[in-house]
Design an enzyme around this catalytic site. Structure first.
Site, mmCIF file in Angstrom:
data_model
loop_
_atom_site.group_PDB
_atom_site.id
_atom_site.type_symbol
_atom_site.label_atom_id
_atom_site.label_comp_id
_atom_site.label_asym_id
_atom_site.label_seq_id
_atom_site.Cartn_x
_atom_site.Cartn_y
_atom_site.Cartn_z
ATOM 1 N N THR A 74 0.837 -1.204 0.000
ATOM 2 C CA THR A 74 0.000 0.000 0.000
ATOM 3 C C THR A 74 0.871 1.253 0.000
ATOM 4 O OG1 THR A 74 -1.703 -1.192 1.226
ATOM 5 C CG2 THR A 74 -1.813 1.210 1.297
ATOM 6 N N ASN A 152 -6.128 -8.972 -7.685
ATOM 7 C CA ASN A 152 -6.094 -9.785 -6.473
ATOM 8 C C ASN A 152 -7.359 -10.611 -6.242
ATOM 9 O OD1 ASN A 152 -6.575 -6.815 -6.162
ATOM 10 N ND2 ASN A 152 -7.559 -7.511 -4.275
ATOM 11 N N GLN A 186 0.481 -8.838 -6.591
ATOM 12 C CA GLN A 186 -0.027 -10.209 -6.771
ATOM 13 C C GLN A 186 0.793 -11.029 -7.768
ATOM 14 O OE1 GLN A 186 -2.245 -11.940 -5.095
ATOM 15 N NE2 GLN A 186 -3.027 -10.295 -3.800
ATOM 16 N N SER A 206 5.132 -6.556 -2.343
ATOM 17 C CA SER A 206 4.930 -6.684 -0.901
ATOM 18 C C SER A 206 5.328 -8.093 -0.480
ATOM 19 C CB SER A 206 3.457 -6.428 -0.585
ATOM 20 O OG SER A 206 3.214 -6.632 0.775
ATOM 21 N N HIS A 208 4.774 -10.125 2.025
ATOM 22 C CA HIS A 208 3.919 -11.159 2.636
ATOM 23 C C HIS A 208 3.077 -11.926 1.618
ATOM 24 C CE1 HIS A 208 -0.214 -9.208 2.957
ATOM 25 N NE2 HIS A 208 0.501 -8.134 2.694
ATOM 26 N N THR A 244 13.796 4.689 10.133
ATOM 27 C CA THR A 244 14.882 3.715 10.289
ATOM 28 C C THR A 244 14.557 2.420 9.555
ATOM 29 O OG1 THR A 244 15.397 4.686 12.410
ATOM 30 C CG2 THR A 244 16.259 2.461 12.024
ATOM 31 N N CYS A 332 -15.166 -5.778 1.078
ATOM 32 C CA CYS A 332 -15.934 -5.162 2.156
ATOM 33 C C CYS A 332 -15.416 -3.759 2.389
ATOM 34 C CB CYS A 332 -15.794 -5.964 3.440
ATOM 35 S SG CYS A 332 -16.476 -7.594 3.256
HETATM 36 N N1 PLP Z 1 -2.062 -4.331 -4.128
HETATM 37 C C1 PLP Z 1 -2.602 -5.538 -4.312
HETATM 38 C C2 PLP Z 1 -2.930 -5.982 -5.692
HETATM 39 C C3 PLP Z 1 -2.861 -6.378 -3.224
HETATM 40 O O1 PLP Z 1 -3.412 -7.571 -3.421
HETATM 41 C C4 PLP Z 1 -2.537 -5.916 -1.935
HETATM 42 C C5 PLP Z 1 -2.846 -6.741 -0.751
HETATM 43 O O2 PLP Z 1 -3.849 -7.396 -0.670
HETATM 44 C C6 PLP Z 1 -1.951 -4.645 -1.803
HETATM 45 C C7 PLP Z 1 -1.725 -3.887 -2.918
HETATM 46 C C8 PLP Z 1 -1.571 -4.108 -0.468
HETATM 47 O O3 PLP Z 1 -0.426 -4.740 0.019
HETATM 48 P P1 PLP Z 1 -0.040 -4.608 1.564
HETATM 49 O O4 PLP Z 1 -0.941 -5.541 2.294
HETATM 50 O O5 PLP Z 1 1.379 -5.025 1.648
HETATM 51 O O6 PLP Z 1 -0.247 -3.193 1.932
#
Ligand code: PLP
Length: 400
Positions: A74, A152, A186, A206, A208, A244, A332
């Site tokens: 994000t 996503n 994604q 990202s 995770h 940091t 949601c």
């Molecule tokens: N963009 C997409 C396409 C995502 O699927 C997600 C997370 O679901 C994000 C951005 C946001 O990533 P983060 O959870 O690391 O802020």
């Protein structure tokens, strides 16, 4: 007996790979310096930071100075969008798609409130934007294009390379460059991300989402891009992102990307086979279902299915009671569920959209996981449908 658990929500987040945890461990305890400190401890942390940046850059086919670590996907999207537009210093026009993640979509809504004009490109029934529509959307005052690499909710892959190549031609005839950002959250770890081949100026990832830790992201910014920070503080990340540096997580991101890239083919083969098995199993066992989006134009791990006559949320809860973790297809907003903006953009009717479920597979899923889902799902669906007023209404109507 302990409840069997099957995790099919890998597009929401993934388990952290044990090798990634091992990589991160020393930076919590032994090598804990601040990378901005000049002493030994600081230099140790700085070395780790430099190494992670080098590794990430190499995996994306960029140079190290083009990689900026952020707090999440994000934040990467926000820096890309607002950082580019702030640097322009004038209001103008932005092109995006109707199916973006809220990190981009709500940023664009915010831009509109602040006097920018935004074009939201439509998508076809598979959730893919048209290059022709993109070309038609470009205006004299267009400043930025931000289109996701893969969606996503349905996994649809966008024609980023083609759009970039059209944009290059358009930019060739203009004084002011239109920048191109893509949200590749994604696709990292699922597709090889080569920033040069993609032809974009900015790209967000990202950790995770590819078996790395939560709360760490990266942003590729092509050399020479005119961009300003959107938060202010220290000189970190070349003055673009103050704060940091989180060395354990940054090292974890680089390691996770390295591991996932190394097994990308194996991942796709494995996950695709599981998705197809799940899809076929659902289509064979359950009537009145629609697959949203086409697997052939999507990442391999997402299966979005509408189960007619039921509410996705009810299905999610029932599946959770059976130990199966999925996500609803509907986004949601502020706790209230409405039809998914992605499915609506694809032309899925609101009733089918309400009954949409996203199954997202991961490297750690097995055939047994899919077998278990196929064992419980038909029973759950028929029990929900037997209670469904919409279904009963339909039966009544059919008798007329
Ligand atoms: N963009 C997409 C396409 C995502 O699927 C997600 C997370 O679901 C994000 C951005 C946001 O990533 P983060 O959870 O690391 O802020």
């Amino acid at each position: 007996m302990e409840q069997r658990r099957v995790y099919l929500d890998n597009s929401a987040t993934t388990v952290v790979d044990s090798e990634v945890i091992k990589e991160m461990q020393p930076y919590f305890s032994d090598i804990y310096g601040n990378a901005s400190s000049f002493h030994y401890f600081g230099r140790q942390a700085k070395t780790a930071l430099d190494n992670a940046r080098k590794k990430t850059a190499k995996l994306l086919n960029s140079s190290s100075e083009e990689i900026f670590f952020t707090g999440c996907g994000t934040e990467s999207d926000n820096i890309a969008i607002f950082g580019i537009l702030n640097a322009y210093g004038e209001k103008g026009h932005v092109i995006t798609s109707r199916i973006e993640h809220h990190a981009v979509l709500y940023s664009c809504k915010h831009l509109e409130v602040n006097g920018y004009e935004v074009t939201y490109l439509d998508v076809d029934e598979d959730g893919v934007v048209s290059v022709e529509d993109f070309k038609k959307a470009v205006k004299d005052n267009t400043l930025l294009v931000t289109i996701m690499h893969a969606n996503n909710e349905v996994g649809s892959i966008q024609p980023i390379e083609k759009i970039a190549s059209e944009l290059k031609k358009i930019n060739g005839k203009r004084k002011k460059k239109i920048y191109f950002h893509t949200d590749a959250v994604q696709t990292a770890g699922k597709l090889y991300l080569d920033v040069k081949k993609l032809g974009i100026d900015l790209l967000a990832i990202s950790a995770h989402k590819f078996n790395g830790p939560k709360g760490i992201g990266a942003l590729y910014i092509k050399n020479g891009t005119n961009i300003l920070p959107i938060a202010f503080g220290g000189h970190h990340e070349n003055g673009l992102r103050p704060g940091t540096e989180n060395i354990p997580y940054i090292s974890g991101l680089a390691k996770a990307l390295e591991i996932s890239n190394a097994k990308i083919e194996e991942y796709n083969k494995r996950v695709f086979a599981l998705r197809e098995k799940l899809k076929e199993g659902i289509l064979n066992a359950i009537p009145d279902v629609t697959i949203n989006g086409s697997g052939s134009r999507a990442v391999s791990n997402i299966l979005n299915v509408s189960f007619n006559y039921i509410e996705g949320e009810a299905l999610l809860l029932m599946l959770d009671m059976k130990g199966v973790a999925v996500s609803t297809g509907s986004a949601c907003a502020a706790g209230s569920s409405g039809p998914s903006h992605v499915l609506s953009a694809m032309g899925v009717n609101p009733v089918a959209s309400q009954g949409a479920i996203r199954f997202s597979l991961g490297y750690h899923n097995t055939e047994e996981d899919v077998d278990y889902v196929l064992e419980v799902l038909p029973k759950v669906i028929s029990s929900l449908r037997s209670m469904s007023p919409v279904r009963n209404q339909k039966t009544f109507e059919n008798k007329e």
